[in-house]
Design an enzyme around this catalytic site. Sequence first.
Site, PDB file in Angstrom:
ATOM      1  CG  PHE A 238      -1.710  -1.285   1.387  1.00  0.00           C
ATOM      2  CD1 PHE A 238      -2.494  -1.799   0.357  1.00  0.00           C
ATOM      3  CD2 PHE A 238      -1.629  -1.991   2.562  1.00  0.00           C
ATOM      4  CE1 PHE A 238      -3.183  -2.993   0.514  1.00  0.00           C
ATOM      5  CE2 PHE A 238      -2.311  -3.188   2.726  1.00  0.00           C
ATOM      6  CZ  PHE A 238      -3.087  -3.692   1.714  1.00  0.00           C
ATOM      7  N   GLY A 465       0.338  -9.268  -2.822  1.00  0.00           N
ATOM      8  CA  GLY A 465      -0.958  -9.888  -2.552  1.00  0.00           C
ATOM      9  C   GLY A 465      -1.935  -9.512  -3.647  1.00  0.00           C
ATOM     10  CB  ALA A 508      -0.282  -5.324 -14.341  1.00  0.00           C
ATOM     11  CE  LYS A 631     -11.564 -16.713  -7.577  1.00  0.00           C
ATOM     12  NZ  LYS A 631     -11.497 -18.191  -7.641  1.00  0.00           N
ATOM     13  CE  LYS A 699      -6.632   2.629 -19.341  1.00  0.00           C
ATOM     14  NZ  LYS A 699      -7.283   3.866 -19.841  1.00  0.00           N
ATOM     15  CD  GLU A 703      -1.286   3.451  -6.272  1.00  0.00           C
ATOM     16  OE1 GLU A 703      -0.890   4.325  -5.491  1.00  0.00           O
ATOM     17  OE2 GLU A 703      -0.624   3.075  -7.244  1.00  0.00           O
TER      18      GLU A 703
HETATM   19 MO1  MOS Z   1       1.353   2.809  -4.168  1.00  0.00          MO
HETATM   20  S1  MOS Z   1       0.802   4.192  -2.718  1.00  0.00           S
HETATM   21  O1  MOS Z   1       2.163   3.874  -5.274  1.00  0.00           O
HETATM   22  O2  MOS Z   1       2.418   1.763  -3.396  1.00  0.00           O
END
Ligand code: MOS
Length: 736
Positions: A238, A465, A508, A631, A699, A703
């Site tokens: 994150f 993850g 990705a 998924k 793409k 986030e």
């Molecule tokens: Mo994300 S906040 O660019 O790891």
Amino acid sequence: MNSTGQAISRIDGHAKVTGAARYSAEQPLPRLAHAVLVPSTIASGRVVTIDSAAASAMPGVLLVMTHLSAPRLPAGGMAGAASPPAGRVLNLLQDDRVHYNNQPVALVVADTLEHAQAAAQNLRIAYKKETVQLDFERAKKNPYKPEKAKDEAADTRRGDIESGRRNAAAVVEAVYTTPMEHHNPMEPHATVAAWDGDRLTLYDSTQYVSGVRNTVAKTLGISPENVRVVCPYVGGGFGCKGSTWSHVVLAAMAARQLGQPVKLVLERPQMFGPVGHRPNTEQRIMLAASRDGKFTAMRHDVIASTSRMEDWLETAALTSRMLYACPNQQTSHRLARLDTGTPTFMRAPGEASGTFALESAVDELSYALQIDPIQLRLQNYAEQDPESGKPWSSKSLRECYRSGAERFGWSRRTPQPRSMRKGEMLVGMGMATATYPANRSAASASAVILPDGSAIVRSGSQDLGTGTYTIMTQIAADALGLPLERVKFELGDTDMPRAPVSGGSQSAASVAPAVKAAALAVRRKLVELALADGESPLSGLQAENVTVENGWLTAQADPRRREPFAAVIARHGGTALEASADAKPGEEKQQYAHHSFGAVFAEVHVDPELGVIRVERIVGSYGIGRLLNQKTGHSQLMGGIVWGAGMALMEKTEIDARYGRAVNSNLAEYHVPVNADIGSIDIIVVNEDDQHINSLGAKGIGEIGITGVAAAIANAVYHATGKRVRDLPVTLDKLL
Ligand code: MOS
């Protein structure tokens, strides 16, 4: 049959749920010593005395490292601090300064974790306190321009906002605020450091193995070739794990001094200070429009908090520059210093907080003009990037609004606030636009076809993850012409070909083209080998007349002329075939504006007596290029939405204004949504294939899911109650 795009379950799922997946703290190295970080208890000042005699004499204690005893590092420990994401200003026990509460001031290492914990509690530390600024309300009265302002954070201005405002039929002017928030991945930061002579191996929970390597090498003054970073599994990242923080280097320093491997795992409360957070923001928005809803002026001014040590900026106004066609516009970013740890990237840093403000303001304007919120957004639809004038690489936002509204049942909404009820409950429906840049960086990969005809593909990327293992296996299998179970994809090791930080939603889009290219290259080698081989049933054919599928080479004209991969290799000394490939964005990166877009719809039920808010359901519709795995992709978007709901209603770090300590530095009191807090989440991915991003047409999606969600929920709360909350989180006290 191609597996890319299919809803394949996580390839690493079984290993994770059975405990076979080995996380950073689970490396069973011989003679492993256990370290505990000792954090400061004041927010600013100096360590006057630090008495380690009692702690050092306790059972099992191997080392007590303080600023008095720690080895001196080049440039006072600042040699690696130059370049985020990986390189940050660290606290490496090089002096007596305390810059924030929870800053590392000592490290205790013992033979067991319990011995280290007990000794850590017996350090006697005396401080000299200095006056502190911990109140954002006061700090923001002295805003400053970030010294090393990245280009993107510079002030912008287009058109003439004064005349745009004068000619408007309606103007919204409002201040929106978002609180300090801390990342809480299930797996805290963890590092095992092991030296072999002058070679260092780090098992580190990170979003960026090669970033850790370079930063640690620079900080310690050793060659990057002598540092290997291994990270096959991450229990959530994150953004906090995009940077190399103090504990990583401290573990390496202790291991070198002791001559044995050292493990350092941050305790949950230590996640609240030394490893970043989302800073406070105050966002002032002015939005003006003509009677028919065309924006005539927009202004977005941001003040965000940062630390004493480092200028780190939450770029909350970036979205406002590109999301709508508006001829007259101005944005600015300023910082305000607090005596806290340094903020950092946190899922959609800038976009998550910025879309709350902008998309709330657009909603406010829709009521002022009495125009449907979707209609108002369509009136200002940006056909190209308003900031750069470049065409979009792809944009399906109209279809996101349409399909999302239809699935949600937006037409059932009556526009008047407090006009919808279900039993006693006030019902609110709100929506917002979601967006995030579609980033891509250079990446490399290698592919090997083994003598048994199976393959191993590698890239030094990370899987937080998110599904990286799974999608890369799918892409590699399709490119190789092998079934999924005959392809093993490996990542998370600096010995593998280099890949970028798994941040900015780019893994990705960046790594997949390299994986595909490496797989195609090694497959080409195999085919050429067969065609040039007199003993092959395919001998003499042209490559384009050969089908490669399911581990077999077959002549298109005559299906009886065929042989498996292994047969080709067996006739050629049984040696594995290998190829590698680099992939990077070309000129298209400059020619197009790359963004993902989406539309989020939320329904809330609010208790009119108590103010309790329930999120009944959320529909999110997204244009994200080609979806590589239905998924894992849907799960990524859902995870972002869940976090958005937490941002809207729950999350806030409470800093004690006297001591600078996070009061709620645990998962009992730092509220995040649990299953019972989340109603239904419905994901739509519209049909889109981005021809200008990469060879997969895909793409990033890590986030965008969080963006727009807080606004959609706050807008729904307004629709339910008639109460506009501009200060996150929207808690029940703000409704009464
Ligand atoms: Mo994300 S906040 O660019 O790891």
